[in-house]
Design an enzyme around this catalytic site. Structure first.
Site, mmCIF file in Angstrom:
data_model
loop_
_atom_site.group_PDB
_atom_site.id
_atom_site.type_symbol
_atom_site.label_atom_id
_atom_site.label_comp_id
_atom_site.label_asym_id
_atom_site.label_seq_id
_atom_site.Cartn_x
_atom_site.Cartn_y
_atom_site.Cartn_z
ATOM 1 N N ASP A 100 24.418 -0.790 24.873
ATOM 2 C CA ASP A 100 23.279 -1.051 24.000
ATOM 3 C C ASP A 100 22.005 -0.860 24.816
ATOM 4 O O ASP A 100 22.031 -0.903 26.046
ATOM 5 C CB ASP A 100 23.365 -2.472 23.446
ATOM 6 C CG ASP A 100 22.346 -2.734 22.345
ATOM 7 O OD1 ASP A 100 21.905 -1.759 21.719
ATOM 8 O OD2 ASP A 100 22.005 -3.905 22.129
ATOM 9 N N HIS A 123 15.164 -0.907 -3.803
ATOM 10 C CA HIS A 123 16.119 -0.866 -2.686
ATOM 11 C C HIS A 123 15.421 -1.198 -1.368
ATOM 12 O O HIS A 123 15.947 -1.960 -0.545
ATOM 13 C CB HIS A 123 16.764 0.517 -2.599
ATOM 14 C CG HIS A 123 17.860 0.752 -3.583
ATOM 15 N ND1 HIS A 123 18.825 -0.185 -3.865
ATOM 16 C CD2 HIS A 123 18.152 1.833 -4.354
ATOM 17 C CE1 HIS A 123 19.668 0.309 -4.760
ATOM 18 N NE2 HIS A 123 19.275 1.527 -5.077
ATOM 19 N N GLU A 161 0.868 -1.178 0.000
ATOM 20 C CA GLU A 161 0.000 0.000 0.000
ATOM 21 C C GLU A 161 0.906 1.230 0.000
ATOM 22 O O GLU A 161 1.609 1.506 0.964
ATOM 23 C CB GLU A 161 -0.940 -0.039 1.201
ATOM 24 C CG GLU A 161 -1.943 -1.182 1.083
ATOM 25 C CD GLU A 161 -2.846 -1.312 2.288
ATOM 26 O OE1 GLU A 161 -4.073 -1.270 2.105
ATOM 27 O OE2 GLU A 161 -2.329 -1.466 3.403
ATOM 28 N N GLU A 214 14.000 2.873 -6.595
ATOM 29 C CA GLU A 214 14.160 3.160 -5.164
ATOM 30 C C GLU A 214 13.316 2.213 -4.311
ATOM 31 O O GLU A 214 13.758 1.776 -3.238
ATOM 32 C CB GLU A 214 13.797 4.616 -4.878
ATOM 33 C CG GLU A 214 14.612 5.640 -5.661
ATOM 34 C CD GLU A 214 16.120 5.471 -5.526
ATOM 35 O OE1 GLU A 214 16.585 4.913 -4.512
ATOM 36 O OE2 GLU A 214 16.845 5.886 -6.447
ATOM 37 N N ASP A 233 0.955 -12.187 10.608
ATOM 38 C CA ASP A 233 1.010 -13.641 10.426
ATOM 39 C C ASP A 233 2.431 -14.001 10.030
ATOM 40 O O ASP A 233 2.853 -13.744 8.906
ATOM 41 C CB ASP A 233 0.022 -14.103 9.364
ATOM 42 C CG ASP A 233 -0.201 -15.623 9.411
ATOM 43 O OD1 ASP A 233 0.775 -16.353 9.697
ATOM 44 O OD2 ASP A 233 -1.333 -16.066 9.159
ATOM 45 N N HIS A 266 22.234 -2.482 -6.337
ATOM 46 C CA HIS A 266 22.481 -2.106 -7.730
ATOM 47 C C HIS A 266 22.992 -3.301 -8.526
ATOM 48 O O HIS A 266 23.728 -4.144 -8.012
ATOM 49 C CB HIS A 266 23.506 -0.974 -7.796
ATOM 50 C CG HIS A 266 22.944 0.342 -7.370
ATOM 51 N ND1 HIS A 266 23.672 1.276 -6.665
ATOM 52 C CD2 HIS A 266 21.707 0.890 -7.532
ATOM 53 C CE1 HIS A 266 22.927 2.334 -6.426
ATOM 54 N NE2 HIS A 266 21.724 2.122 -6.939
#
EC number: 3.4.24.-
Length: 593
Positions: free
Chosen positions: A457, A345, A208, A342, A423, A351
């Site tokens: 972290d 990507h 979407e 794009e 899911d 590429h």
């Protein structure tokens, strides 16, 4: 019964045929002219088909000649072009948001093919004459109406006959430093998939798609919202076709025009604008309009020859499932190729290398192009499949049209159906940290989905609104770590002791301060920095930020790890309480970052 039309297009003698002409797509120096004449198909007994209830037919056929040979172009309306809850947004001069849900299902955008040519395809707008392109015998032809009063004349031409506005190749701004070797890719592609993986790969995917037109582009088209909408619709119709071989359906869920001003500063630096756009999607767009991916169409001229930029392998991520595309050419086919590139990507495709091929070329994922691209290479298809199996992005598994779902929902089939939020397959196969495989619902907010690896972290928590774990985040620089032995610096906890162990082994530790006082001499072995080839002695407060000294345990030696240029204390290393090393000086941790 769906009405079919047979339209005969007769090649006519035209006074300027074959010479240069200015079309909507630019200057064309060689073309053919045809005159479409609609001839309704007849039912048995010679009775004419009744007129359809809709403005545009669901299927149409056109017969005409290309290079003197007759062809039949079969067209079917792209019924899934718009999502069921498609909206359009623009802004009043005072900044007020105006959102509508226009009736767009009876539209005039078609996909198709040349009859009796298995590998052909076509993308056509039939709103005002025929405009678009089709493949015939391995070559791509463009068609569009001639702007002649009281005439049905159309031009047919090839891309090579269009004079480029700029001969400079268009460049994708994505820089790739993590390319896998051909050997590693080949090994991965040779792995045998499980039946479950094969089913997952074969299932159709849905994206979407939300498009934003920035204020520069709006002003470039003279504030003409209807013209901009038509331009975007034609682009998305083309993008939709290019993704069909990957079993991906692109449905436009929203179009937004920044008619009063940009919602963030759109800058010529593509990387900066991409980051800002991702943040805007996450914080502003998603809370008011769901979408799987968003692209910004902009009128700005990006730095260099860059015309687009995107994150790699980022689909479904709230701040990275985005791309930016410069509306750099009047030819819709060129800009649509960049939009497709794009989005490729975002779907984990890098590429193309020189060894990657596609027919007809050029390939969509080439870094540099001067012509429209229509096909993904075999390399791109392989990388996309590997991305799907590796990352299992959840948002592309739900169909945008609820009316398409006819079977009862089954939790565990990788398909988001009625009543399900996600899911991820069976509990054994699920790789989604924020989807409950047993219930196909999002895990609750505050559920830990990624543990902290160390003191520097941070743990990540599910949002309760997505199956994806949020992007990995770190402690701020300067946060105490390893029981106050150090301070966090760019994910690590640098200490002098750890540096000695790394360089010399576990039987070594940092030397006493007396050894570091030698750094005040500024000679060949002891210093805090260099300037024009001269070694600079340390100030007394900075000695632990100069040359590193280590001591073997149970000895009193001052050892310098072997290196011709000397091993220095690492940036961010603790050199005192509340103090860290920065450029050979011991500075306050609060001001260092």
């Amino acid at each position: 019964m769906i009405q079919a039309l047979l339209v005969i297009i007769c090649l006519a003698v035209f006074p300027h045929q074959g010479s240069s002409i200015i079309l909507e797509s630019g200057n064309v120096n060689d073309y053919e002219v045809v005159y479409p004449q609609k001839v309704p198909a007849l039912l048995k007994g010679g009775v004419q088909n009744p007129q359809p209830e809709t403005k545009y037919e669901d299927t149409m056929r056109y017969e005409f000649q290309v290079n003197g040979e007759p062809v039949v172009l079969h067209l079917e309306r792209n019924k899934g072009l718009f999502s069921e809850d498609y909206t359009e947004t623009h802004y009043a001069p005072d900044g007020r948001e105006i959102t509508t849900s226009p009736p767009v299902q009876d539209h005039c955008y078609y996909h198709g093919y040349i009859q009796n040519e298995a590998d052909s395809s076509a993308v056509i707008s039939a709103c005002d004459g025929l405009k678009g392109h089709f493949e015939h015998q391995g070559e791509t032809y463009f068609i569009e109406p001639l702007k002649i009063s009281n005439s049905e004349a159309h031009a047919i031409y090839k891309d090579e006959n269009v004079e480029n506005e700029d001969e400079t190749p268009e460049i994708c701004g994505v820089t790739e430093t993590t390319w896998e070797s051909d050997e590693s890719i080949e090994k991965t592609s040779q792995l045998t998939n499980t039946p479950e993986q094969d089913r997952y790969l074969q299932d159709k995917k849905y994206i979407e798609f939300y498009v934003i037109v920035d204020n520069r582009m709006y002003r470039y088209y003279n504030n003409d919202k209807p013209a901009i909408k038509i331009r975007v619709y034609e682009m998305i119709n083309a993008v939709n076709t290019k993704f069909r071989p990957l079993k991906i359906h692109i449905a436009l869920i929203g179009l937004e025009i920044w008619s009063n001003k940009d919602k963030f500063e759109v800058k010529p630096a593509a990387s900066v604008t991409l980051k800002s756009f991702g943040e805007w999607r996450e914080t502003v767009l998603l809370p008011r309009k769901r979408n799987d991916n968003a692209q910004l169409l902009t009128g700005i001229d990006f730095n260099g020859n860059t015309v687009g930029r995107a994150y790699i392998g980022s689909l479904c991520k709230t701040n990275e499932s985005v791309a930016i595309v410069q509306d750099y050419n009047r030819r819709i086919s060129l800009v649509a190729s960049t939009m497709t590139h794009e989005l490729g990507h975002n779907l984990g495709i890098h590429h193309d290398k020189a060894s990657c091929i596609c027919i007809p070329g050029p390939c969509i994922m080439l870094k540099k192009r001067t012509a429209p691209a229509f096909q993904f290479s075999s390399c791109s298809i392989r990388e996309y499949r590997e991305y799907l199996l590796r990352d299992r992005p959840q948002c592309i598994l739900n169909k945008p049209l609820s009316t398409d779902i006819v079977s009862p929902p089954i939790c565990g089939n990788y398909f988001v159906e009625v009543g399900e939020e996600c899911d991820c397959g069976s509990p054994q196969a699920c790789q989604s940290a924020c989807c409950n495989a047993a219930t196909c619902q999002f895990k609750g907010a505050e559920t830990e989905c990624r543990v902290a690896k160390d003191d520097c972290d941070l743990p990540e928590l599910c949002t309760g609104q997505s199956a994806e774990c949020p992007t990995d985040s770190l402690q701020r620089n300067g946060h105490p770590c390893q029981n106050n032995q150090g301070y966090c610096y760019n994910r690590t906890c640098p200490t002098l002791t750890n540096q000695c162990i790394t360089l010399l082994g576990p039987h070594f530790t940092v030397s006493p301060k007396g050894c570091f006082d030698l750094n005040m001499r500024g000679d060949d072995g002891s210093f805090c920095g260099m300037e024009d080839g001269t070694k600079i002695p340390c100030a007394a407060k900075d000695v632990k930020c100069g040359r590193l000294y280590c001591t073997e345990k149970n000895t009193m030696s001052c050892l310098i790890p072997p290196n011709p240029d000397g091993i220095m204390a690492e940036p961010g290393t603790k050199c005192g309480d509340g103090m860290v090393c920065s450029k050979g000086q011991c500075v306050d941790v609060q001001t260092a970052y």
